[in-house]
Each structure stands twice: as structure tokens, then as C-alpha cells.
Design a protein around this motif. Structure first.
Motif, PDB file in Angstrom:
ATOM      1  N   GLN A 146       5.627   9.736   4.921  1.00  0.00           N
ATOM      2  CA  GLN A 146       4.972  10.642   4.009  1.00  0.00           C
ATOM      3  C   GLN A 146       4.479   9.943   2.901  1.00  0.00           C
ATOM      4  OE1 GLN A 146       5.474  14.243   4.849  1.00  0.00           O
ATOM      5  NE2 GLN A 146       3.817  14.102   2.884  1.00  0.00           N
ATOM      6  N   ILE A 147       3.167  10.400   2.762  1.00  0.00           N
ATOM      7  CA  ILE A 147       2.327   9.867   1.528  1.00  0.00           C
ATOM      8  C   ILE A 147       2.405  10.625   0.274  1.00  0.00           C
ATOM      9  CG2 ILE A 147      -0.052   8.919   0.655  1.00  0.00           C
ATOM     10  CD1 ILE A 147      -0.467   8.328   3.790  1.00  0.00           C
ATOM     11  N   LYS A 178      -3.970   7.577  -3.314  1.00  0.00           N
ATOM     12  CA  LYS A 178      -4.899   6.450  -4.085  1.00  0.00           C
ATOM     13  C   LYS A 178      -4.164   5.011  -3.947  1.00  0.00           C
ATOM     14  CE  LYS A 178      -7.341   4.857  -8.174  1.00  0.00           C
ATOM     15  NZ  LYS A 178      -7.963   5.091  -9.512  1.00  0.00           N
ATOM     16  N   ALA A 179      -3.016   5.152  -4.406  1.00  0.00           N
ATOM     17  CA  ALA A 179      -2.227   4.032  -4.340  1.00  0.00           C
ATOM     18  C   ALA A 179      -1.830   3.720  -3.100  1.00  0.00           C
ATOM     19  CB  ALA A 179      -0.996   4.219  -4.971  1.00  0.00           C
ATOM     20  N   PRO A 212       7.117  14.826  13.192  1.00  0.00           N
ATOM     21  CA  PRO A 212       6.426  13.533  12.783  1.00  0.00           C
ATOM     22  C   PRO A 212       5.403  13.988  11.763  1.00  0.00           C
ATOM     23  CG  PRO A 212       5.203  14.250  14.882  1.00  0.00           C
ATOM     24  CD  PRO A 212       6.683  15.315  14.621  1.00  0.00           C
ATOM     25  N   ARG A 213       5.220  12.752  10.655  1.00  0.00           N
ATOM     26  CA  ARG A 213       4.418  12.768   9.865  1.00  0.00           C
ATOM     27  C   ARG A 213       3.077  11.870  10.346  1.00  0.00           C
ATOM     28  NH1 ARG A 213       9.291  11.623   5.698  1.00  0.00           N
ATOM     29  NH2 ARG A 213       9.471   9.908   7.281  1.00  0.00           N
ATOM     30  N   ASN A 214       2.616  11.095   9.144  1.00  0.00           N
ATOM     31  CA  ASN A 214       1.808  10.070   9.494  1.00  0.00           C
ATOM     32  C   ASN A 214       2.354   8.738  10.213  1.00  0.00           C
ATOM     33  OD1 ASN A 214       0.788  11.574   6.797  1.00  0.00           O
ATOM     34  ND2 ASN A 214      -0.873  11.135   7.842  1.00  0.00           N
ATOM     35  N   MET A 215       1.787   8.441  11.313  1.00  0.00           N
ATOM     36  CA  MET A 215       2.365   7.414  11.859  1.00  0.00           C
ATOM     37  C   MET A 215       1.658   5.974  11.933  1.00  0.00           C
ATOM     38  SD  MET A 215       4.228   9.573  15.065  1.00  0.00           S
ATOM     39  CE  MET A 215       5.482   8.532  15.543  1.00  0.00           C
ATOM     40  N   VAL A 216       2.325   5.027  11.955  1.00  0.00           N
ATOM     41  CA  VAL A 216       1.877   3.728  12.133  1.00  0.00           C
ATOM     42  C   VAL A 216       2.707   2.999  13.152  1.00  0.00           C
ATOM     43  CG1 VAL A 216       1.272   1.543  11.179  1.00  0.00           C
ATOM     44  CG2 VAL A 216       1.098   3.732   9.795  1.00  0.00           C
ATOM     45  N   THR A 254       7.572   7.465   1.426  1.00  0.00           N
ATOM     46  CA  THR A 254       8.750   7.373   1.578  1.00  0.00           C
ATOM     47  C   THR A 254       8.330   7.220   3.344  1.00  0.00           C
ATOM     48  OG1 THR A 254       8.698   9.686   2.139  1.00  0.00           O
ATOM     49  CG2 THR A 254      10.039   8.759   0.043  1.00  0.00           C
ATOM     50  N   ALA A 255       9.316   6.534   3.953  1.00  0.00           N
ATOM     51  CA  ALA A 255       9.037   6.293   5.517  1.00  0.00           C
ATOM     52  C   ALA A 255      10.315   6.182   6.099  1.00  0.00           C
ATOM     53  CB  ALA A 255       8.269   5.133   5.513  1.00  0.00           C
TER      54      ALA A 255
END
Length: 206
Positions: free
Chosen positions: A6-7, A11-12, A47-51, A82-83
Motif C-alpha cells: 500500500q503506497i 513520489k517517494a 490485494p493491493r499493489n503487487m510485486v 506499508t507491505a
């Protein structure tokens, strides 16, 4: 490694992505999925943003994660997001995808009836293979690296595309096996779009 992130500071986080990517390549890692939004197919987990990364070995990931090359980037990620991060024992290397974005399904499953689930495993594989599905991980060792996610058993599939998964999931060939799986287990299933080789080259990702 599977990361559900979760971003909080775009920018960072973008600076983190640009800065740490080379360290993954140096450690022998490569991106399968890079920040696409996951879609919940089954279960309560959203699910959120996944890598998703693939590594030569589990130790290669751990050496990178705890090593000096990644050390300045990890706190930047933690400040911007957070991840949940888990490390999963894999089976084989993911197939190449020259131009079409592959799909990946992340399955966190709890089995209630082992023998019946074994029949499901044996029975559904032919339809999965026929649809172009590939097992990248299937019930191997799991290590929680960060976060609150405590998966029970993780299965990771690769598909020629997200549509290939959807077609298989809704197919007559899979229907009786899906019904059997539902009767003997419960699962969170997430679908996410991966990176083609062309996309990785454009974004300069390993």
C-alpha cells in the motif's frame, strides 16, 4: 518473493523503485510483476499493489534483503508504503513473455480434507496445462518477511495472459474440479497482470 504493498507517498515510492531496481539485478533477481493492482477472485483478502520477484534461490533473496546494497533503500520504502512480504519456495523458472503481459494467480489456501484435495490436485492439472497455466510454486516452504499476512499454503501460477486465466476459471473443463476444491478447502485467490519482456526492457527492469 511476493509483495503486497500500500503506497502512501507516490513520489517517494517512485524514487525508491528507480533507485533499488539495479540491486535486484545484481543479486540475480528479476521482476515478474511490478506494482500492478491485484484483483480478488475468491476470498476476503483484498490485494493491493503487487510485486512478484523470482530469485535464483531463497538465500539469494535473503542475502539481498539483508545486504548492504539494499540497506539504504529499505527504509525509504518503509517510509513511503506499508507491505506484506513473503518468501515462497518455487518449483521452476517462469517462462518468457516476449510481448504479451502474462497473468499470475496467487492462491493462499487452507485445506480441510487432505485426501480429497489430493484428488483435486491430480484431476485439475490437465485442464490447467491445456490453458497454458504453469505452477511456479505449490505448497512449498513459506517465510514471512514483513507484515501481517500469514498464508497457510501458497500456490503461484503463471498464465499466458490474465484472460487465459479467466477463460480457464470459467470453463467446463475446470468446473467440476473447482466445485471439489470449494468443498474441501477455502482460499484467497488474487489475479494480477505481469510484465512482458518488452515492458521490462522499456522500464529497465531485470
Amino acid at each position: 518473493s511476493i509483495v503486497d504493498v500500500q503506497i502512501h507517498d507516490g513520489k517517494a515510492f517512485g524514487e525508491y523503485v528507480a533507485g533499488h531496481t539495479a540491486t535486484i539485478a545484481q543479486a540475480g533477481g528479476r521482476f515478474l510483476v511490478a506494482g500492478a493492482r491485484g484483483e480478488a477472485i475468491e476470498g476476503a483478502r483484498q490485494p493491493r499493489n503487487m510485486v512478484i520477484h523470482q530469485w535464483p534461490t531463497a538465500q539469494a533473496f535473503l542475502d539481498w534483503y539483508h545486504g548492504p546494497a539494499y540497506a539504504p533503500w529499505k527504509p525509504k520504502r518503509m517510509a513511503a508504503s506499508t507491505a506484506d512480504v513473503i518468501l515462497v519456495q518455487g518449483l521452476i523458472e517462469s517462462a518468457a513473455s516476449p510481448s504479451v503481459s502474462p497473468g499470475f494467480t496467487v492462491v493462499d489456501i487452507e485445506v480441510r480434507d487432505g485426501p480429497a484435495f489430493g484428488r483435486y490436485v491430480q484431476g485439475h492439472v490437465a485442464s490447467l496445462n491445456a490453458a497454458g497455466g504453469q505452477f511456479l510454486a505449490a505448497g512449498g516452504r513459506i517465510e514471512v518477511i514483513e507484515g501481517q499476512w500469514r498464508p497457510r499454503r501458497v500456490i503461484l501460477h503463471r498464465w499466458p495472459s490474465t484472460q487465459a486465466f479467466r477463460d480457464w476459471y470459467a470453463s467446463d473443463a475446470y468446473r467440476p474440479w473447482k466445485e471439489l476444491r470449494h468443498s474441501v478447502s477455502s482460499a484467497n485467490v488474487a489475479l494480477v497482470a505481469g510484465l512482458s519482456d518488452a515492458q521490462k526492457a522499456e522500464r529497465r527492469m531485470p
